[in-house]
Design a protein around this motif. Structure first.
Motif, PDB file in Angstrom:
ATOM      1  N   TYR A   1     -40.172 -32.710  14.623  1.00 39.69           N
ATOM      2  CA  TYR A   1     -39.391 -32.723  15.850  1.00 39.69           C
ATOM      3  C   TYR A   1     -39.469 -33.381  16.750  1.00 39.69           C
ATOM      4  O   TYR A   1     -38.564 -33.598  17.219  1.00 39.69           O
ATOM      5  N   THR A   2     -40.582 -34.225  16.660  1.00 43.28           N
ATOM      6  CA  THR A   2     -40.137 -35.122  17.870  1.00 43.28           C
ATOM      7  C   THR A   2     -41.091 -36.933  16.715  1.00 43.28           C
ATOM      8  O   THR A   2     -40.805 -36.788  15.553  1.00 43.28           O
ATOM      9  N   ASP A   3     -40.697 -37.749  17.543  1.00 42.69           N
ATOM     10  CA  ASP A   3     -41.344 -38.883  16.686  1.00 42.69           C
ATOM     11  C   ASP A   3     -42.243 -38.661  15.864  1.00 42.69           C
ATOM     12  O   ASP A   3     -43.090 -38.902  14.452  1.00 42.69           O
ATOM     13  N   ASP A   4     -43.448 -37.904  16.711  1.00 42.98           N
ATOM     14  CA  ASP A   4     -45.059 -37.820  16.061  1.00 42.98           C
ATOM     15  C   ASP A   4     -45.339 -36.300  15.586  1.00 42.98           C
ATOM     16  O   ASP A   4     -46.657 -36.360  14.981  1.00 42.98           O
ATOM     17  N   THR A   5     -44.770 -35.697  16.064  1.00 41.28           N
ATOM     18  CA  THR A   5     -45.325 -34.487  15.536  1.00 41.28           C
ATOM     19  C   THR A   5     -43.856 -33.283  14.715  1.00 41.28           C
ATOM     20  O   THR A   5     -42.645 -33.925  14.723  1.00 41.28           O
ATOM     21  N   CYS A   6     -44.602 -32.193  14.213  1.00 42.01           N
ATOM     22  CA  CYS A   6     -43.232 -31.445  13.067  1.00 42.01           C
ATOM     23  C   CYS A   6     -43.240 -30.185  13.205  1.00 42.01           C
ATOM     24  O   CYS A   6     -44.412 -29.805  14.067  1.00 42.01           O
ATOM     25  N   TYR A   7     -42.335 -29.851  12.957  1.00 43.99           N
ATOM     26  CA  TYR A   7     -41.659 -28.187  13.328  1.00 43.99           C
ATOM     27  C   TYR A   7     -42.512 -27.320  11.630  1.00 43.99           C
ATOM     28  O   TYR A   7     -42.492 -27.358  10.318  1.00 43.99           O
ATOM     29  N   GLY A   8     -42.787 -26.432  11.919  1.00 40.42           N
ATOM     30  CA  GLY A   8     -43.554 -25.418  10.542  1.00 40.42           C
ATOM     31  C   GLY A   8     -42.873 -25.172   9.536  1.00 40.42           C
ATOM     32  O   GLY A   8     -41.780 -23.996  10.475  1.00 40.42           O
ATOM     33  N   GLY A   9     -42.902 -24.749   8.422  1.00 40.63           N
ATOM     34  CA  GLY A   9     -42.535 -23.846   7.967  1.00 40.63           C
ATOM     35  C   GLY A   9     -42.848 -22.445   7.124  1.00 40.63           C
ATOM     36  O   GLY A   9     -42.319 -21.691   6.548  1.00 40.63           O
ATOM     37  N   MET A  10     -43.586 -22.082   9.141  1.00 44.57           N
ATOM     38  CA  MET A  10     -44.434 -20.839   8.611  1.00 44.57           C
ATOM     39  C   MET A  10     -44.281 -20.344  10.302  1.00 44.57           C
ATOM     40  O   MET A  10     -44.415 -21.001  11.116  1.00 44.57           O
ATOM     41  N   GLN A  11     -43.598 -19.151  10.841  1.00 48.68           N
ATOM     42  CA  GLN A  11     -43.449 -18.752  11.939  1.00 48.68           C
ATOM     43  C   GLN A  11     -43.533 -17.603  12.120  1.00 48.68           C
ATOM     44  O   GLN A  11     -43.701 -16.549  11.387  1.00 48.68           O
ATOM     45  N   SER A  12     -43.195 -17.265  13.082  1.00 45.95           N
ATOM     46  CA  SER A  12     -43.290 -15.651  13.998  1.00 45.95           C
ATOM     47  C   SER A  12     -42.538 -14.526  13.976  1.00 45.95           C
ATOM     48  O   SER A  12     -41.032 -14.866  13.855  1.00 45.95           O
ATOM     49  N   SER A  13     -42.956 -13.547  13.100  1.00 46.35           N
ATOM     50  CA  SER A  13     -41.485 -12.412  12.409  1.00 46.35           C
ATOM     51  C   SER A  13     -41.733 -11.307  13.846  1.00 46.35           C
ATOM     52  O   SER A  13     -41.203 -10.454  13.762  1.00 46.35           O
ATOM     53  N   ASP A  14     -42.200 -11.409  14.593  1.00 41.07           N
ATOM     54  CA  ASP A  14     -42.262 -11.057  15.830  1.00 41.07           C
ATOM     55  C   ASP A  14     -41.360 -11.238  16.579  1.00 41.07           C
ATOM     56  O   ASP A  14     -39.938 -12.264  17.068  1.00 41.07           O
TER      57      ASP A  14
END
Length: 322
Positions: free
Chosen positions: A252-265
């Motif tokens: 997502y940024t240089d040192d953060t990543c985006y999760g492969g499991m997210q909200s179904s809301d």
């Protein structure tokens, strides 16, 4: 072609598209096929959950896919596609593998590809052996014993909505105890991520140091070097595990990543998308209807380095010796 168990239209980029929408794609030319005939008055128009869409007219034609022949398949020829499809030059159309209730042809629905070919198959099933960070396979008409281990666990499918809808009985994070919760979910190869209720996400990401539900990112993010626990779903009488490494979806940024499991809301249902599907060998049996799940086989890749050293790369995946 994108194999999509979340839709039911077999559509292709065609020579009927303006050049601005078709550049870089392989195009279906109905006039060049001796088997094609226009389905007079039939049109189609589909919109997907990500906002993309396409529409056009319908031909009947002979279609051969992986050695399986549909002698009279409804081929939906696009006359208009959205920019998301235009820019994706790796994809020239979709093979919808959901149930026919989702088909968008008008005024009459048309058979899906699987409906057309199922009577000619050895078994009326198809199977997916998708892999994490590697090419996978689909098999039509048979179940390949080399691609899974143990027994296949079957669970009923509700097809009233047109989707492959199942109910998981609960989940477990890492080595923790199973939490009983009815998780009605669709299994969709056309959706990349897993989408689940917030209570499950809170339980999962609470075990990931530095994770947060970011409004800027539009979902859960975490330090890219974080250790991610596995997530298991109880389906039937067994638990099926997604390795934690699969949940690290993308930077997502240089040192953060985006999760492969997210909200179904806000979704009409939970979704077990490709992050889950890649962790299992899955049998899709629409005539019953039911789905079968099994642990994937491992595969070993032997690499010969330039200096003659043999390197064995043992990964979770499918297939035999490569």
């Amino acid at each position: 072609m994108d194999f999509d168990t979340g839709s039911s239209d077999f559509w292709v980029f065609s020579t009927l598209l303006p050049s601005s929408e078709s550049a870089g794609h392989t195009l279906y030319n109905a006039s060049a096929s001796k088997h094609s005939s226009l389905e007079s008055g039939e049109t189609w128009s589909i919109n997907y959950g990500d906002g993309s869409g396409a529409s056009g007219v319908i031909y009947s034609d002979r279609v051969v896919l992986a050695g399986v022949t549909a002698t009279s398949q409804a081929v939906e020829a696009a006359t208009s596609v959205s920019s998301a499809f235009t820019s994706d030059t790796q994809n020239d159309g979709l093979v919808g593998l959901a149930f026919d209730g989702l088909n968008t042809a008008s005024p009459s629905k048309v058979p899906t590809f699987f409906q057309t070919v199922q009577k000619s198959l050895f078994e009326p099933v198809f199977a997916s052996a998708l892999r994490h960070n590697a090419a996978g396979t689909y098999d039509f008409g048979w179940i390949d014993p080399s691609k899974y281990t143990g027994k296949i666990t079957y669970t009923p499918v509700s097809n009233s909505s047109g989707y492959w809808e199942i109910t998981a009985n609960g989940y477990a994070v890492g080595s923790g105890a199973t939490v009983s919760e009815s998780l009605t979910s669709i299994v969709d190869t056309g959706t990349t991520l897993i989408y689940m209720p917030d209570d499950l996400l809170n339980a999962y990401y609470s075990q990931v140091n530095g994770s947060s539900d970011s409004s800027d990112a539009g979902g859960w993010i975490f330090p890219c070097d974080a250790t991610l626990p596995d997530i298991s779903f109880e389906i039937g009488s067994k638990e099926f595990t997604v390795p934690g490494s699969y949940i690290n979806y993308s930077p997502y940024t240089d040192d953060t990543c985006y999760g492969g499991m997210q909200s179904s809301d806000g979704f009409p249902f939970n979704v077990l998308g490709d992050v889950f599907i890649k962790s299992q060998y899955i049998v899709w049996a629409p005539t019953v209807p039911q789905m079968g799940f099994a642990a994937p086989s491992r595969w070993t890749k032997i690499l010969l380095a330039a200096d003659g050293v043999v390197v064995v790369d043992d990964e979770e995946g499918y297939g035999s010796l490569m």
